[in-house]
Scaffold this motif. Structure first.
Motif, PDB file in Angstrom:
ATOM      1  N   ARG B   8      -0.334  95.967 -23.361  1.00  0.00           N
ATOM      2  CA  ARG B   8       0.369  96.287 -22.124  1.00  0.00           C
ATOM      3  C   ARG B   8       0.056  95.212 -21.085  1.00  0.00           C
ATOM      4  O   ARG B   8      -1.105  94.979 -20.770  1.00  0.00           O
ATOM      5  N   VAL B   9       1.084  94.560 -20.607  1.00  0.00           N
ATOM      6  CA  VAL B   9       0.895  93.470 -19.647  1.00  0.00           C
ATOM      7  C   VAL B   9       1.423  93.909 -18.281  1.00  0.00           C
ATOM      8  O   VAL B   9       2.540  94.418 -18.185  1.00  0.00           O
ATOM      9  N   LEU B  10       0.587  93.728 -17.256  1.00  0.00           N
ATOM     10  CA  LEU B  10       1.054  94.035 -15.899  1.00  0.00           C
ATOM     11  C   LEU B  10       1.447  92.737 -15.212  1.00  0.00           C
ATOM     12  O   LEU B  10       0.635  91.825 -15.073  1.00  0.00           O
ATOM     13  N   LEU B  11       2.699  92.686 -14.806  1.00  0.00           N
ATOM     14  CA  LEU B  11       3.257  91.506 -14.164  1.00  0.00           C
ATOM     15  C   LEU B  11       3.244  91.734 -12.657  1.00  0.00           C
ATOM     16  O   LEU B  11       3.807  92.717 -12.176  1.00  0.00           O
ATOM     17  N   ILE B  12       2.593  90.826 -11.925  1.00  0.00           N
ATOM     18  CA  ILE B  12       2.487  90.988 -10.471  1.00  0.00           C
ATOM     19  C   ILE B  12       3.186  89.798  -9.835  1.00  0.00           C
ATOM     20  O   ILE B  12       2.659  88.669  -9.859  1.00  0.00           O
ATOM     21  N   GLU B  13       4.367  90.036  -9.297  1.00  0.00           N
ATOM     22  CA  GLU B  13       5.230  88.936  -8.858  1.00  0.00           C
ATOM     23  C   GLU B  13       6.206  89.471  -7.817  1.00  0.00           C
ATOM     24  O   GLU B  13       6.905  90.452  -8.048  1.00  0.00           O
ATOM     25  N   ASP B  14       6.238  88.843  -6.642  1.00  0.00           N
ATOM     26  CA  ASP B  14       7.115  89.349  -5.580  1.00  0.00           C
ATOM     27  C   ASP B  14       8.542  88.837  -5.701  1.00  0.00           C
ATOM     28  O   ASP B  14       9.472  89.459  -5.207  1.00  0.00           O
ATOM     29  N   ASN B  15       8.728  87.713  -6.359  1.00  0.00           N
ATOM     30  CA  ASN B  15      10.065  87.110  -6.434  1.00  0.00           C
ATOM     31  C   ASN B  15      10.871  87.714  -7.593  1.00  0.00           C
ATOM     32  O   ASN B  15      10.405  87.749  -8.732  1.00  0.00           O
ATOM     33  N   ARG B  16      12.075  88.204  -7.253  1.00  0.00           N
ATOM     34  CA  ARG B  16      12.876  88.935  -8.255  1.00  0.00           C
ATOM     35  C   ARG B  16      13.209  88.093  -9.486  1.00  0.00           C
ATOM     36  O   ARG B  16      13.113  88.558 -10.618  1.00  0.00           O
ATOM     37  N   VAL B  17      13.634  86.848  -9.231  1.00  0.00           N
ATOM     38  CA  VAL B  17      14.044  85.984 -10.350  1.00  0.00           C
ATOM     39  C   VAL B  17      12.847  85.716 -11.272  1.00  0.00           C
ATOM     40  O   VAL B  17      12.941  85.861 -12.504  1.00  0.00           O
ATOM     41  N   ASN B  18      11.714  85.366 -10.662  1.00  0.00           N
ATOM     42  CA  ASN B  18      10.519  85.100 -11.476  1.00  0.00           C
ATOM     43  C   ASN B  18      10.091  86.349 -12.244  1.00  0.00           C
ATOM     44  O   ASN B  18       9.663  86.276 -13.395  1.00  0.00           O
ATOM     45  N   ARG B  19      10.190  87.491 -11.563  1.00  0.00           N
ATOM     46  CA  ARG B  19       9.761  88.752 -12.189  1.00  0.00           C
ATOM     47  C   ARG B  19      10.623  89.072 -13.412  1.00  0.00           C
ATOM     48  O   ARG B  19      10.125  89.386 -14.485  1.00  0.00           O
ATOM     49  N   LEU B  20      11.949  88.944 -13.216  1.00  0.00           N
ATOM     50  CA  LEU B  20      12.872  89.250 -14.325  1.00  0.00           C
ATOM     51  C   LEU B  20      12.646  88.305 -15.503  1.00  0.00           C
ATOM     52  O   LEU B  20      12.618  88.721 -16.665  1.00  0.00           O
ATOM     53  N   LEU B  21      12.482  87.029 -15.174  1.00  0.00           N
ATOM     54  CA  LEU B  21      12.354  86.035 -16.246  1.00  0.00           C
ATOM     55  C   LEU B  21      11.036  86.197 -17.008  1.00  0.00           C
ATOM     56  O   LEU B  21      11.023  86.187 -18.251  1.00  0.00           O
ATOM     57  N   LEU B  22       9.945  86.390 -16.261  1.00  0.00           N
ATOM     58  CA  LEU B  22       8.656  86.563 -16.947  1.00  0.00           C
ATOM     59  C   LEU B  22       8.645  87.845 -17.773  1.00  0.00           C
ATOM     60  O   LEU B  22       8.121  87.871 -18.890  1.00  0.00           O
ATOM     61  N   ALA B  23       9.230  88.902 -17.215  1.00  0.00           N
ATOM     62  CA  ALA B  23       9.294  90.174 -17.956  1.00  0.00           C
ATOM     63  C   ALA B  23      10.086  89.974 -19.250  1.00  0.00           C
ATOM     64  O   ALA B  23       9.739  90.511 -20.305  1.00  0.00           O
ATOM     65  N   ARG B  24      11.137  89.159 -19.166  1.00  0.00           N
ATOM     66  CA  ARG B  24      11.943  88.868 -20.351  1.00  0.00           C
ATOM     67  C   ARG B  24      11.099  88.132 -21.408  1.00  0.00           C
ATOM     68  O   ARG B  24      11.060  88.524 -22.570  1.00  0.00           O
ATOM     69  N   HIS B  25      10.428  87.080 -20.963  1.00  0.00           N
ATOM     70  CA  HIS B  25       9.614  86.294 -21.906  1.00  0.00           C
ATOM     71  C   HIS B  25       8.537  87.168 -22.564  1.00  0.00           C
ATOM     72  O   HIS B  25       8.334  87.119 -23.777  1.00  0.00           O
ATOM     73  N   VAL B  26       7.852  87.952 -21.730  1.00  0.00           N
ATOM     74  CA  VAL B  26       6.738  88.764 -22.259  1.00  0.00           C
ATOM     75  C   VAL B  26       7.278  89.858 -23.184  1.00  0.00           C
ATOM     76  O   VAL B  26       6.716  90.112 -24.257  1.00  0.00           O
ATOM     77  N   GLY B  27       8.381  90.458 -22.786  1.00  0.00           N
ATOM     78  CA  GLY B  27       9.006  91.491 -23.614  1.00  0.00           C
ATOM     79  C   GLY B  27       9.455  90.930 -24.959  1.00  0.00           C
ATOM     80  O   GLY B  27       9.306  91.583 -25.995  1.00  0.00           O
ATOM     81  N   GLN B  28       9.983  89.699 -24.948  1.00  0.00           N
ATOM     82  CA  GLN B  28      10.423  89.071 -26.199  1.00  0.00           C
ATOM     83  C   GLN B  28       9.266  88.865 -27.172  1.00  0.00           C
ATOM     84  O   GLN B  28       9.462  88.782 -28.378  1.00  0.00           O
ATOM     85  N   LEU B  29       8.049  88.767 -26.611  1.00  0.00           N
ATOM     86  CA  LEU B  29       6.876  88.573 -27.476  1.00  0.00           C
ATOM     87  C   LEU B  29       6.368  89.885 -28.060  1.00  0.00           C
ATOM     88  O   LEU B  29       5.381  89.908 -28.800  1.00  0.00           O
ATOM     89  N   GLY B  30       6.996  90.993 -27.685  1.00  0.00           N
ATOM     90  CA  GLY B  30       6.640  92.282 -28.272  1.00  0.00           C
ATOM     91  C   GLY B  30       5.631  93.082 -27.458  1.00  0.00           C
ATOM     92  O   GLY B  30       5.128  94.098 -27.921  1.00  0.00           O
ATOM     93  N   TYR B  31       5.323  92.605 -26.248  1.00  0.00           N
ATOM     94  CA  TYR B  31       4.376  93.346 -25.410  1.00  0.00           C
ATOM     95  C   TYR B  31       5.131  94.316 -24.504  1.00  0.00           C
ATOM     96  O   TYR B  31       6.301  94.112 -24.198  1.00  0.00           O
TER      97      TYR B  31
END
Lengths: 115, 350
Positions: B8-31
């Protein structure tokens, strides 16, 4: 056709990593956020809020560089690093120039997403 | 890790674009990804639920990444969480500051997904090994001792503490062992220890040693425990009740009943690590410990289940009934010692 404000290597790598459909949605989000970030820059300028100014310029920089909008990224970086105090009277004009770069990048990004 | 084994990864990011993109990358890795917008929200999230790793932005409103790293360091429950900083800040000084504040790694934005995968995998693997090691330490030492080792480190030697020591063993264990197959004895011991651990830890005590059917518990070390005398006696009463209940179940299943004897003494002792640099154990030694052991042995002659010394009795709650058995001369003691029996329902031996 490839847009001239976007580094195509960065953009295609982003599409390959995250998926073209996802990048299309991400561009839409970015284009929704750009006016908000520019407005925050202007509000921070009016209020003399150096931290808010730096944070907003920083956000525009990282978002611009994410899509390969190199000029936009460089201008935002300049604002971030120079800071509100040092920019002085030139700050408003610098924000206007940044806005123009954002508008050009928006046109190019939209075009790329619909190719 | 969650039930399905995905970290379980907690993403802490105020910027919407960065948040969406990082969540996408991390989700693609199966986390599994949870996302919040600043340090304050992250702290709230972490104190509510579980998380294996933090992906942390630095420039954020309310509480920035540096401030969150400082807060994590101060919280014993959160300070070991791996943190990977993802930031677009220029300059080595920012990276150094993050690492000094406890971040495990630093990725520049825009984040390269290949690097992100490598760093996430490495950090989560290190966390898994750390968790395994901690789990292993806790299996062979009490959680209090494990915590003490983590915070103070290991050093042979002891310090004086005031506490209460409890010894307990199963009456007639040798004949019990001879009367049933070894597998049944092991099963019986496991159930017995589970019950005894529950009773002891339920009153703030720590089981320090287990030898065959005997155990030694400490109340008041490594962590101070107010009213340790009363806690130990209450634990002893619970232990006797639990064993009585367990014996009924044993008898119903056609197995032998068991009885226990408990000795308790309070006072000063020396607590600390004894052994060698390579192999050591946390224990308490001193007259108080010896007296508790003698008391436990004396339960057989006294035909009482729980025996305590005068120092323990002096601090008991008024509603805890005791009976004076008079002075007893114990081996190794220069003068006779006052012995008291705790009166409890299941506490009288036939």
């Amino acid at each position: 056709m490839a847009a001239n404000t976007i580094d195509m290597k960065v953009f295609t790598e982003l599409q390959a990593a995250a998926g073209a459909d996802f990048v299309k949605e991400l561009v839409e989000t970015f284009l929704e956020e750009v006016p908000v970030m520019l407005e925050t820059l202007r509000t921070a300028l009016a209020a003399g809020d150096a931290n808010g100014f730096r944070r907003s310029a920083h956000s525009l920089k990282t978002n611009g560089l994410t899509f390969g909008a190199v000029a936009l990224g460089a201008q935002a970086r300049e604002l971030e690093l120079t800071g509100l105090e040092q920019l002085g009277a030139g700050a408003a004009a610098a924000i206007d120039r940044l806005q123009q770069s954002c508008e050009q990048a928006a046109v190019d990004l939209r075009e790329l997403c619909h190719e | 890790m969650n039930e399905r084994g995905a970290a379980r990864v907690l993403l802490i990011e105020d910027n919407r674009v960065n948040r969406l993109l990082l969540a996408r990358h991390v989700g693609q890795l199966g986390y599994v990804v949870d996302a919040v917008e600043n340090g304050l929200q992250a702290l709230e999230h972490l104190r509510r639920g579980s998380c294996d790793l933090l992906l942390l932005d630095i420039e954020m409103p309310e509480m920035d990444g540096y401030q969150l790293l400082e807060q994590l360091r101060l919280d014993p429950n959160l300070r070991d969480l791996p943190v990977i900083v993802t930031s677009g800040l220029d300059g080595v000084a920012n990276v150094v500051r993050c690492i000094e504040l406890g971040a495990e790694d630093y990725l520049s934005k825009p984040v390269n997904p290949v690097l992100l995968k490598a760093r996430l995998t490495a950090s989560l693997e290190k966390k898994r090994l750390r968790d395994e090691l901690r789990e292993m330490v806790r299996r062979f030492a009490t959680s209090e001792v494990a915590q003490d080792l983590e915070t103070s480190g290991f050093a042979l030697g002891g310090h004086h503490v005031g506490g209460t020591v409890l010894f307990c063993d199963i009456r007639g264990f040798t004949s019990l062992v001879e009367s049933q197959p070894p597998e049944e004895t092991i099963e019986l011991l496991n159930t017995y220890y589970t019950l005894m651990f529950d009773a002891i830890s339920g009153h703030g005590g720590v089981v320090n040693q287990m030898i065959g059917d005997g155990l030694m518990a400490i109340f008041g070390a490594p962590n101070p425990l107010p009213g340790h005398q009363n806690c130990a006696v209450q634990a002893a009463i619970d232990m006797v009740d639990m064993v009585a209940q367990f014996s009924l179940e044993q008898q119903a299943a056609g197995r032998p009943a068991i009885r226990i004897g408990i000795g308790i003494a309070s006072g000063e002792m020396v607590a600390g690590y004894t052994g060698t640099q390579a192999r050591a154990t946390y224990t308490c030694i001193g007259d108080t410990v010896n007296l508790a052991a003698r008391m436990e042995a004396h339960t057989k002659q006294a035909r009482r289940t729980i025996l305590i010394d005068a120092a323990t009795r002096a601090e008991l709650d008024q509603d805890c009934a005791t009976e004076s058995l008079g002075p007893v001369q114990f081996k190794g003691k220069s003068a006779p010692v006052e012995v008291f029996a705790v009166v409890c329902e299941a506490g009288q031996l036939d």
